[in-house]
Write a protein that holds these residues in place. Structure first.
Motif, PDB file in Angstrom:
ATOM      1  N   ALA A   1     -19.735 -33.629  95.735  1.00  8.88           N
ATOM      2  CA  ALA A   1     -18.504 -33.243  96.408  1.00  8.88           C
ATOM      3  C   ALA A   1     -17.316 -33.973  95.796  1.00  8.88           C
ATOM      4  O   ALA A   1     -16.219 -33.424  95.657  1.00  8.88           O
ATOM      5  CB  ALA A   1     -18.604 -33.549  97.896  1.00  8.88           C
ATOM      6  N   LEU A   2     -17.541 -35.227  95.410  1.00 15.29           N
ATOM      7  CA  LEU A   2     -16.446 -36.014  94.846  1.00 15.29           C
ATOM      8  C   LEU A   2     -16.089 -35.549  93.438  1.00 15.29           C
ATOM      9  O   LEU A   2     -14.989 -35.794  92.963  1.00 15.29           O
ATOM     10  CB  LEU A   2     -16.831 -37.501  94.804  1.00 15.29           C
ATOM     11  CG  LEU A   2     -17.004 -38.160  96.172  1.00 15.29           C
ATOM     12  CD1 LEU A   2     -17.473 -39.597  96.012  1.00 15.29           C
ATOM     13  CD2 LEU A   2     -15.697 -38.107  96.950  1.00 15.29           C
ATOM     14  N   SER A   3     -17.047 -34.893  92.774  1.00 21.84           N
ATOM     15  CA  SER A   3     -16.792 -34.487  91.399  1.00 21.84           C
ATOM     16  C   SER A   3     -15.727 -33.397  91.326  1.00 21.84           C
ATOM     17  O   SER A   3     -15.075 -33.220  90.321  1.00 21.84           O
ATOM     18  CB  SER A   3     -18.078 -33.979  90.748  1.00 21.84           C
ATOM     19  OG  SER A   3     -18.312 -32.643  91.153  1.00 21.84           O
ATOM     20  N   VAL A   4     -15.579 -32.663  92.411  1.00 21.82           N
ATOM     21  CA  VAL A   4     -14.492 -31.687  92.450  1.00 21.82           C
ATOM     22  C   VAL A   4     -13.215 -32.479  92.665  1.00 21.82           C
ATOM     23  O   VAL A   4     -13.167 -33.375  93.496  1.00 21.82           O
ATOM     24  CB  VAL A   4     -14.675 -30.713  93.628  1.00 21.82           C
ATOM     25  CG1 VAL A   4     -13.557 -29.711  93.658  1.00 21.82           C
ATOM     26  CG2 VAL A   4     -16.006 -30.039  93.539  1.00 21.82           C
ATOM     27  N   ASP A   5     -12.210 -32.137  91.920  1.00 22.07           N
ATOM     28  CA  ASP A   5     -10.965 -32.857  92.099  1.00 22.07           C
ATOM     29  C   ASP A   5     -10.308 -32.333  93.361  1.00 22.07           C
ATOM     30  O   ASP A   5      -9.427 -31.487  93.322  1.00 22.07           O
ATOM     31  CB  ASP A   5     -10.071 -32.633  90.878  1.00 22.07           C
ATOM     32  CG  ASP A   5      -8.830 -33.491  90.972  1.00 22.07           C
ATOM     33  OD1 ASP A   5      -8.867 -34.488  91.712  1.00 22.07           O
ATOM     34  OD2 ASP A   5      -7.839 -33.142  90.331  1.00 22.07           O
ATOM     35  N   SER A   6     -10.799 -32.832  94.506  1.00 26.60           N
ATOM     36  CA  SER A   6     -10.406 -32.179  95.741  1.00 26.60           C
ATOM     37  C   SER A   6      -9.350 -32.956  96.499  1.00 26.60           C
ATOM     38  O   SER A   6      -9.301 -34.174  96.454  1.00 26.60           O
ATOM     39  CB  SER A   6     -11.641 -32.003  96.620  1.00 26.60           C
ATOM     40  OG  SER A   6     -12.259 -33.256  96.784  1.00 26.60           O
TER      41      SER A   6
ATOM     42  N   LEU B   1     -20.424 -45.507 102.117  1.00 23.09           N
ATOM     43  CA  LEU B   1     -19.801 -44.185 102.123  1.00 23.09           C
ATOM     44  C   LEU B   1     -18.456 -44.240 102.843  1.00 23.09           C
ATOM     45  O   LEU B   1     -17.448 -43.717 102.365  1.00 23.09           O
ATOM     46  CB  LEU B   1     -20.724 -43.174 102.800  1.00 23.09           C
ATOM     47  CG  LEU B   1     -20.098 -41.804 103.021  1.00 23.09           C
ATOM     48  CD1 LEU B   1     -19.813 -41.115 101.693  1.00 23.09           C
ATOM     49  CD2 LEU B   1     -21.007 -40.921 103.869  1.00 23.09           C
ATOM     50  N   TYR B   2     -18.450 -44.916 103.990  1.00 23.98           N
ATOM     51  CA  TYR B   2     -17.198 -44.951 104.753  1.00 23.98           C
ATOM     52  C   TYR B   2     -16.129 -45.748 104.030  1.00 23.98           C
ATOM     53  O   TYR B   2     -14.934 -45.484 104.177  1.00 23.98           O
ATOM     54  CB  TYR B   2     -17.454 -45.464 106.175  1.00 23.98           C
ATOM     55  CG  TYR B   2     -18.190 -44.432 106.993  1.00 23.98           C
ATOM     56  CD1 TYR B   2     -17.714 -43.117 107.030  1.00 23.98           C
ATOM     57  CD2 TYR B   2     -19.346 -44.742 107.688  1.00 23.98           C
ATOM     58  CE1 TYR B   2     -18.386 -42.146 107.756  1.00 23.98           C
ATOM     59  CE2 TYR B   2     -20.020 -43.770 108.419  1.00 23.98           C
ATOM     60  CZ  TYR B   2     -19.532 -42.474 108.451  1.00 23.98           C
ATOM     61  OH  TYR B   2     -20.189 -41.514 109.158  1.00 23.98           O
ATOM     62  N   GLY B   3     -16.549 -46.721 103.239  1.00 21.77           N
ATOM     63  CA  GLY B   3     -15.585 -47.432 102.403  1.00 21.77           C
ATOM     64  C   GLY B   3     -14.865 -46.456 101.477  1.00 21.77           C
ATOM     65  O   GLY B   3     -13.635 -46.495 101.344  1.00 21.77           O
ATOM     66  N   ILE B   4     -15.651 -45.575 100.882  1.00 22.59           N
ATOM     67  CA  ILE B   4     -15.057 -44.589  99.973  1.00 22.59           C
ATOM     68  C   ILE B   4     -14.162 -43.621 100.732  1.00 22.59           C
ATOM     69  O   ILE B   4     -13.067 -43.271 100.287  1.00 22.59           O
ATOM     70  CB  ILE B   4     -16.168 -43.824  99.236  1.00 22.59           C
ATOM     71  CG1 ILE B   4     -16.909 -44.781  98.318  1.00 22.59           C
ATOM     72  CG2 ILE B   4     -15.589 -42.683  98.433  1.00 22.59           C
ATOM     73  CD1 ILE B   4     -18.294 -44.349  97.996  1.00 22.59           C
ATOM     74  N   VAL B   5     -14.633 -43.237 101.908  1.00 21.23           N
ATOM     75  CA  VAL B   5     -13.827 -42.321 102.723  1.00 21.23           C
ATOM     76  C   VAL B   5     -12.464 -42.937 103.001  1.00 21.23           C
ATOM     77  O   VAL B   5     -11.426 -42.284 102.881  1.00 21.23           O
ATOM     78  CB  VAL B   5     -14.568 -41.987 104.034  1.00 21.23           C
ATOM     79  CG1 VAL B   5     -13.633 -41.331 105.040  1.00 21.23           C
ATOM     80  CG2 VAL B   5     -15.764 -41.085 103.747  1.00 21.23           C
ATOM     81  N   ARG B   6     -12.459 -44.203 103.340  1.00 18.66           N
ATOM     82  CA  ARG B   6     -11.177 -44.866 103.620  1.00 18.66           C
ATOM     83  C   ARG B   6     -10.289 -44.885 102.377  1.00 18.66           C
ATOM     84  O   ARG B   6      -9.089 -44.653 102.447  1.00 18.66           O
ATOM     85  CB  ARG B   6     -11.414 -46.284 104.113  1.00 18.66           C
ATOM     86  CG  ARG B   6     -11.999 -46.329 105.516  1.00 18.66           C
ATOM     87  CD  ARG B   6     -11.899 -47.700 106.152  1.00 18.66           C
ATOM     88  NE  ARG B   6     -12.609 -47.684 107.428  1.00 18.66           N
ATOM     89  CZ  ARG B   6     -13.893 -48.042 107.573  1.00 18.66           C
ATOM     90  NH1 ARG B   6     -14.586 -48.467 106.525  1.00 18.66           N
ATOM     91  NH2 ARG B   6     -14.460 -47.986 108.747  1.00 18.66           N
TER      92      ARG B   6
END
Ligand code: ATP
Ligand code: ATP
Ligand code: RIP
Ligand code: MG
Ligand code: MG
Lengths: 332, 356, 506, 328
Positions: free
Chosen positions: C152-157, C177-182
């Motif tokens: 999902a992250l690979s898409v430049d979203s 994961l939540y670290g990345i979400v933040r």
């Protein structure tokens, strides 16, 4: 043509020796080599004589290509029951174009390939639009193509067409029949297609998990049409090889190919469920089946025993595969 | 509780859950009904073009005999389609059973029924063998039965060459000719004669009813279907999946054997060629009738209708005297049409429902 | 507003999954999308990513209306997603799976070097040290989940939709994961988070939309304005009172219904000894991979028991398959993997529940639909399974209701010993509570229950005793005093092989 | 009780029909070049005999069930006399009986039922054993009276194949050991490619031992002529029938001889006799087997053979009038 079972990018190039020997292709290669040597010894070297080798390889070309033609649709988890009759139709069309249409051989070849491709695309489009299982669709189109194949020339035989094309069918380079070289080039292209081409990978993704493929933006419908189109095109290639190598064709051409088309990929380790192909396995399996053919001629075995043997070989090969899988599972 | 459960529940479907799950389609979208309409339409067309289509002795009676054979052939395939499997050796299983029957009549001089039973046992055992290999090795049924077909082709020839003067058994048991030639109209009680139905028809009918009952109400049939729906879940629900696989294939072999008998009765001899032409019709009947190749659902009634449709098409095209190339062409096209029609109906029904 | 979905309507056969649902996303925020099982969350996500087409309503990105004809359109619009179900191509490598929707190409061929590099970058975002060439079939469930996230992250979203991303992750992995979400939020992304783990939601989300029966009952409200209970009330649609479980008394002298003595299995279990008495709940706790499900399966004869004895009601037994377990010993097993092992998704509910009882209902081998339906309806009512009709397909039910069907078939079979494996994974609060009530009630009625769960509060709430497993061995057993703090500490210590003073150890 | 109605349909006897009421159907076993002359013969018979119709229908596709269907459909269409090549000689008698029961005259054309009896009115066919014998003799002669011979033929489980094998064996036995039958390859007539592959493999394995190949089926004949020519081996090939391909081979020397049958004669004489039978004649000896002739043709008589065959056909017709038929 070194591509083995093509699914994932393999762990590391080459992989360890253990990984190589654990592949089904390895077993097949060993079997093929052993069988070949055994037959050579049993025939006092007759197998290695020029004529015998030539005949061996010349009639290996079609089984390889027709096996690939089936494999392409197996890759997406479908089947194509019309490959055999389609090969016959394409062969008849090519001969008709040369003899009745007066076209030069290269155009007739293109015509045969075109008919194959078109019929394949129609198969694919029918599967997509009707949402009927490919097995059933091609069962119906097989019947239609059978009618067309007969319609070209009734029960009569075409022969005496383009000497150039027939010459190509008998010519050799470096001791290998040109038609076999052609088949191997086609195999290499198919291997490249599934191993490296984006479209080929998308086909495998569709076969491996249609839903996941769809979520990744892959059109499964497109994969289906491409796979069937390619299958038809390869049937066209098989037809061209037949026309060139055999010198005469009639409406019975292709009747022996349907079972062969399944035998090669299945013995070669291709999964019916889709998502896995093996070009090398398919070629090796075709080689094995051809060995059985030759054995029959060399030792004057009743062809009905050959059916029995081929049946047993297929069962044996799949059994071996299961046993090995169990063993390798147990060891990890 | 919730707004959703407050909406009136669906009218409980009276029939069995169809092959495509519980019927939420309007009645007219029922694939069997569509098939029936198509069938009636075709009969009407053929009759208008060739009034001989309604000739009793030359068309209708033979048509019924053919339908009897091919309905059973279809059921033989259906028995394993229920698992999501295929039986590529239907024809050869039929031939092996027919061989056993022929041998029994010829060498043992047994009666019609005893020979039939012997043949059916052979068919059942062959099917069970296929099932056993499949369930023990986990190898795809297509591969196993295809390999078996190869092996049996060889074996049958070898056996016939060995036990007959090459091709067929010469002797026929008592009753075989009546089975072939007679209809119930030939049997009278006083002035009251039976209908123009060939004697083979009730045999097929019994098979149809038995298989229908099995998959509709039988515990065994239901468990086979569940195994077809999900082998894993079936195993974890306490279904002995391996036995069910063996049983379904055994049933397929049994029905193939019965079809072989019916064909031999129709054609008048137990010969090596019996079953040669079974493979294609074995799939056409069930699939036209709405049985999926995925397993978990079958339609016995649909299979009978599908077989009927196929035979009507053959008969009609024969009467129209098409030449060989056109004949195949039209058969293929009509079949594609019939198959697509079902799809079209579904799409339309789905649209309607979505709008509703 | 960056992405808006207004008045979405979506109907499935027999179910209106979305009924004018609205979702408004702002850039730079984490938006929680909450609701009970079957509320329509996943359906909404699927519409936003082009998997389903809505029957009504509109989706807009900024001011422009979005017409999503397929997943690719969503990716092009900059919407990345992790779906609730795993969606990897089994034979493909990690790298190829991550980049499948936009494989780097050169002359129509896959540019493998670039693919690997790009995949490494995405894995790096998750601090995941994984060889991009590994086939995904070799990954653990958690690793596969992380690969999905990397994908999902690979898409430049600009928008990232996460549908229950942590269901199969450990606490540490979830934290990462939540670290990345933040981080993504801080860099201006909009993130939608669907989760039944409300603690996590409160820790990470800024705003919330609550769906109930396909309608949005709270639309993009600041989460801080709510308490946990208020959110639950919104989801449930009425004041929600936490359950009170029935008091149970287990006779400590009663002979065990099921007893394992020094059981070893072909799978690698070593010397497992356990027992459960009628009316008792034995909790079996362990981290993912501890070997609990495998133990249950070995008990049912799906795996070989190499040594040790299994006793049912005092008699040593050797069970060969599930059918025998049920018929001869009245043992049932509710699997953790309901989609593949628990249910026949394409079959009607009647068949799903009836499958274990046909033998009992059959007269001369035949089962009537009426008998089956009568029985099934009883259990559907008893478990409060929400269905449109008994002939509805099991696959059309929401997760919680599927779980109930999977349990119903074993209740209908009239088991005396029930093994329940991870019964509430992916189940909403209310259903979970209902399940807890039910389990307690079953024990109260005299069933012997073996409860396998990785949900510590669940175990502490329900179990009478707690056995702890790790690495296919038994670490010890504790008597549950229902004091969460103390029990959880003791359990964690057991897992890490610290002796707990005063507790019995094998 | 229950009684079975007596079989009065056969007893009633066939109605007599004037030629214009007679509609003849010629039904081969399936599509095969051998039967193509039937088509022209049918058209010719229709005009020459002045019968209602003569049709040719090859849709039975080598399947007895389908052939039975085709026959019944034709009957329903009003065809009332049948010339049939039975797909399976073993049970074709049952089919013949069906047709006879309806009161239709039936001819077994180009093949006779297996076993002792023939339920058709007559069988007008090549004596396949004799034809194979002649073919083998032709091959032996071309080989110079000695050497190794191979026999390529069709479906092993077919009584005609068995007869052909016997015919070849007889010719070989008569050489008193000078000619050896190296191999009999069956089941290579299914399709052309199977035949081609079999021939290629055979020549590869034993090409230099073989002096002659006798073919008693079409596809192997085509394949053998071509394979031998291509391999440039001095093997004498004897083919079957006179399909274009075979005649071309005869001209270019790749085929030493071919054994012709008389399909056109079977169709025209058969039609004639059927018309007579429908008109009230009966067979003097019901179920009689009549050889329609077989002819060895080499390059030398390639332009004249048809006259011989025509003569045979005329002779057959006369024999029907004088011997086989009895008309009031
Ligand atoms: N493909 C489908 N076919 C039929 N019904 C479906 C389908 N997908 C979802 N549904 C139904 O739509 C409703 C909403 O389902 P959805 O999956 O959106 O719920 P959810 O909120 O994600 O639940 P959960 O928390 O259990 O994941 C449910 O009643 C479900 O049964
Ligand atoms: N050696 C292994 N390699 C790969 N996967 C494994 C291995 N051992 C176990 N697994 C998988 O890990 C998962 C957990 O195993 P198991 O179900 O026995 O443990 P558990 O304690 O029940 O864990 P869970 O909480 O996941 O149910 C299973 O799905 C199993 O297939
Ligand atoms: O005699 C005929 C022809 O030669 C052809 O092979 C058709 O069937 C055979 O029996
Ligand atoms: Mg969901
Ligand atoms: Mg588990």
């Amino acid at each position: 043509m070194s591509t083995g079972t093509t699914t994932a990018g393999r762990a590391g190039l080459g992989g360890s020796l253990k990984e190589v020997t654990a592949r089904p292709e390895f077993t097949l290669a060993v079997l093929a080599a052993a069988g070949f040597v055994a037959l050579a010894v049993a025939t006092d070297g007759n197998l290695l004589s020029r004529g015998t080798l030539e005949a061996f390889f010349r009639f290996l070309a079609v089984p390889i290509v027709i096996g690939l033609s089936q494999m392409v649709v197996l890759a997406i988890g479908q089947m194509n029951l019309s490959v055999g009759t389609l090969t016959g139709l394409c062969a008849m069309v090519a001969a008709w174009l040369m003899l009745e249409g007066g076209l030069p051989a290269p155009l007739a070849v293109l015509g045969a390939l075109g008919v194959g491709l078109a019929a394949g695309l129609v198969n694919g489009l029918l599967v997509v639009f009707t949402r009927i299982n490919g097995f059933i669709v091609t069962l119906a189109t097989m019947t239609i193509i059978e009618g067309l194949r007969y319609g070209v020339n009734g029960p009569d035989t075409f022969q005496g067409y383009s000497p150039w094309l027939r010459g190509l069918g008998t010519a050799s380079v470096l001791g290998l029949p040109v038609v076999l070289v052609l088949a191997l080039v086609v195999a290499a292209l198919v291997a490249l297609f599934f191993g490296r081409a984006v479209v080929g990978r998308q086909l495998l993704a569709t076969g491996g998990s249609p839903f996941a493929a769809r979520l990744s933006g892959i059109s499964n419908d497109r994969s289906i049409v491409i796979a069937h189109g390619l299958s038809g095109l390869l049937a066209g290639v098989a037809a061209v090889i037949t026309v060139a190598a055999s010198g005469s064709v009639n409406s019975s051409i292709g009747d022996d190919l349907l079972l062969q088309s399944f035998a090669a990929p299945i013995i070669g380790g291709v999964a019916l469920a889709g998502g896995v192909v093996s070009v090398a396995g398919t070629c090796l399996a075709a080689f094995l089946v051809r060995l059985v053919d030759v054995m029959q001629a060399q030792f004057d075995i009743n062809p009905r025993w050959i059916d029995l043997i081929v049946g047993a070989v297929v069962l044996g090969a799949v059994l071996l595969g299961t046993v090995r899988q169990k063993l390798s599972k147990g060891s990890s | 509780m919730s707004t959703r459960t407050a909406t009136p529940p669906e009218i409980p479907a009276a029939g069995p859950p169809g092959p495509r799950g519980p019927s939420r389609m309007p009645l007219w979208a029922n694939p069997r009904l569509g098939l029936l309409i198509l069938l009636i339409a075709l009969v009407a067309i053929f009759t208008v073009l060739r009034p001989a289509f309604l000739d009793t002795t030359l068309t209708l009676v033979p048509l019924q005999s053919d339908i009897s054979v091919y309905a059973v052939v279809g059921l033989s395939q259906l028995a394993v389609l229920s698992l999501g499997h295929m039986n590529m050796a239907v024809g050869r299983m039929a031939a092996m059973s027919a061989f056993a029957m022929g041998l029994a009549y010829d060498r043992l001089g047994v009666s019609l029924v005893v020979g039939l039973v012997i043949g059916l046992i052979v068919g059942t055992l062959l099917g069970a063998l296929a099932g056993l290999i499949i369930s023990r090795t986990g190898v795809n049924s297509f591969v196993v039965t295809l390999a078996m077909d190869f092996a049996l082709v060889g074996l049958i020839t070898i056996l016939y060459t060995r036990f007959t003067d090459g091709v067929a058994f010469a002797s026929r048991p008592d009753g075989m000719d009546a089975l072939r030639n007679d209809t119930f109209a030939d049997y009278c009680m006083g002035d009251l004669c039976g209908p123009h139905i060939p004697l083979v028809a009730p045999i097929a009918l019994v098979a149809v009813l038995a298989v229908g009952l099995l998959f509709r109400f039988g515990r065994l049939g239901r468990e086979i279907l569940m195994t077809g729906a999900s082998e894993k879940a079936a195993e974890l629900s306490g279904i002995p999946v391996r036995s069910r696989v063996v049983q379904a294939h055994a049933l397929s072999g049994l029905l193939a054997g019965l079809a072989g008998f019916l064909l031999a009765a129709n054609n008048g001899a137990f010969s090596a060629r019996i079953g040669d032409a079974f493979l294609l019709p074995s799939f056409l009947g069930p699939v036209l009738g709405g049985t999926l190749l995925a397993g978990g659902a079958v339609s016995v009634l649909g299979t009978v209708l599908g077989a009927t449709l196929t035979q009507v098409i053959y008969k009609g095209l024969n009467l129209l005297q098409f030449q060989l190339d056109q004949l195949n062409l039209y058969i293929g096209l009509v079949l594609l049409g019939a198959l697509s029609l079902d799809r079209v109906r579904h799409v339309v029904a789905e649209r309607r429902r979505a709008r509703a | 507003m960056m992405l808006t979905a207004e008045n979405l309507v979506k109907t499935f056969p027999g179910v209106r999954a979305l009924d004018r649902a609205t979702l408004r996303l702002a850039a730079g925020s984490v938006h929680a999308l909450l609701g009970e099982n079957g509320a329509g969350k996943s359906t909404l996500i699927k519409i936003l990513t082009g998997v389903h087409r809505p029957d009504g309503g509109r989706v807009a990105l900024g001011a422009a209306e979005l017409h999503l004809n397929g997943p690719l359109d969503a990716q092009r619009a900059g919407i990345g997603v992790v779906h609730q179900e795993r969606n990897l191509i089994p034979g493909f490598s990690v790298a190829e799976n991550i980049l499948l929707h936009h494989l780097p190409r050169r002359l129509g061929l896959v540019d493998r070097a670039r693919m690997r590099a790009e995949a490494r970058r995405c894995l790096g975002l998750l601090d995941l040290d994984l060889d991009p060439d590994t086939p995904v079939s070799r990954l653990s469930v958690a690793q596969a989940q992380l690969v999905e996230i990397a994908k999902a992250l690979s898409v430049d979203s600009k928008v990232l939709l996460l549908d229950e991303p942590t269901a199969s992750l450990t606490g540490d992995e979830a934290d990462r994961l939540y670290g990345i979400v933040r981080k993504l939020r801080d860099s201006g992304h909009a993130v939608v988070l669907v989760s039944h783990k409300l603690e996590e939601v409160f820790a990470v989300a800024d705003t919330v939309t609550v769906l109930r029966d396909g309608r949005s009952v709270a639309e993009a409200e600041p989460l801080a304005a709510y308490t946990r209970d208020q959110i639950v009330d919104l989801m449930v649609g009425r004041a929600y009172s936490s359950v009170r479980l029935a008091e149970r008394h287990v006779d400590p002298a009663a002979p065990p219904a099921l007893r394992l003595d020094k059981v070893c299995t072909a799978r690698g279990h070593r010397g497992i000894s356990l027992s459960v008495r009628p009316g008792e709940i034995l909790g079996l706790y362990g981290l993912v991979g501890a070997g609990r499900s495998e133990l249950a399966k070995a008990l049912l004869g799906l795996d070989r028991i190499t040594s040790g004895t299994v006793e049912v009601r005092g008699r040593p037994v050797r069970i060969r398959d599930v059918g025998e377990a049920l018929r001869a010993h009245r043992i049932g097993y509710v699997t953790e993997n309901r989609k593949e092992e628990g249910l026949f998704l394409d079959q009607p509910i009647t068949r799903n529940v009836g499958v274990t009882v046909w033998r009992r209902l059959a007269r001369a081998g035949l089962v009537t639909d009426r008998a089956e339906r009568r029985l099934v309806t009883r259990y559907v009512d008893r478990l409060g399974i929400r269905i449109a009709s008994p002939s509805q397909l099991a696959g059309q039910l929401s997760g919680g209701n599927q779980q109930k069907v999977s349990l119903a078939k074993w209740l209908a079979a009239e088991c005396e010993i029930l093994i329940v494996d991870e019964p509430t994974v992916g189940i909403d609060v209310r259903t979970k509570a209902a399940f807890h009530e039910l389990i307690a009630e079953l024990a109260g009625a005299g069933l012997a229950l073996l409860l396998i769960s990785s949900d510590l509060p669940e175990i502490v709430t329900l179990a009478d005793r707690i056995a702890v497993m790790n690495g296919f061995g038994l670490r010890g057993e504790l008597v549950n005093d229902h004091d969460y703090a103390r029990m959880s500490q003791a359990i964690i210590r057991l897992i890490h092989d610290e002796r707990v003073p005063g507790e019995r150890l094998e | 009780g229950c009684t079975r109605k007596s079989d009065d349909t056969t007893a009633a006897g066939a109605p007599t029909r004037t030629p214009d009421q007679v509609k003849i159907a010629l039904v081969p076993g399936g599509a095969h070049p051998y039967f193509q002359p039937w088509k022209d013969a049918a058209a010719k018979a229709k005009s020459e005999l002045g019968v209602g119709d003569v049709t040719f229908n090859e849709t039975s596709d080598w399947d007895q069930t389908k052939q039975n269907d085709v026959l019944k459909s034709l009957a329903a269409q009003g065809y009332n006399a049948f010339g049939v090549f039975g797909v399976s000689p073993e049970n074709i008698n049952a089919t013949f009986e069906d047709l006879k029961r309806q009161g239709f005259p039936v001819a077994s054309l180009a093949s006779c039922p297996a076993g002792e009896s023939d339920k058709a009115d007559f069988c007008l066919s090549t004596d396949v054993q004799l034809a194979a014998y002649k073919a083998a003799q032709a091959a032996i002669e071309a080989m110079g009276g000695q050497g190794d011979l191979v026999h390529l033929t069709g479906n092993k489980v077919d009584s005609n194949t068995q007869r052909r094998i016997a015919g070849v064996q007889k010719a070989v036995d008569e050489t008193g050991g000078k000619v050896k039958l190296l191999q009999t390859v069956t089941d290579v007539d299914k399709d052309l490619q199977t035949a081609q592959k079999a021939v290629a493999d055979l020549l590869a394995a034993k090409g230099d031992q073989i002096q002659g190949i006798v073919n008693t089926a079409y596809n192997p004949a085509v394949a053998a002529a071509e394979g031998v020519e291509r391999a440039k081996l001095p093997i004498k090939v004897v083919a079957i029938d006179d399909d274009k391909t075979i005649l071309a081979g005869l001209r270019n020397g790749s085929v030493a001889a071919t054994v012709l049958q008389n399909p056109a004669g079977q169709a025209s004489v058969g039609s004639y006799a059927l018309m007579k039978l429908a008109g009230g004649c009966t067979m003097a000896q019901p179920g009689v087997i009549i050889d329609s002739g077989s002819f060895v043709v080499t390059k030398d008589d390639i332009d004249t053979y048809d006259a011989d065959r025509q003569a045979k056909t005329d002779e057959l017709k006369k024999a029907f009038d004088s011997r086989y038929l009895s008309c009031k």
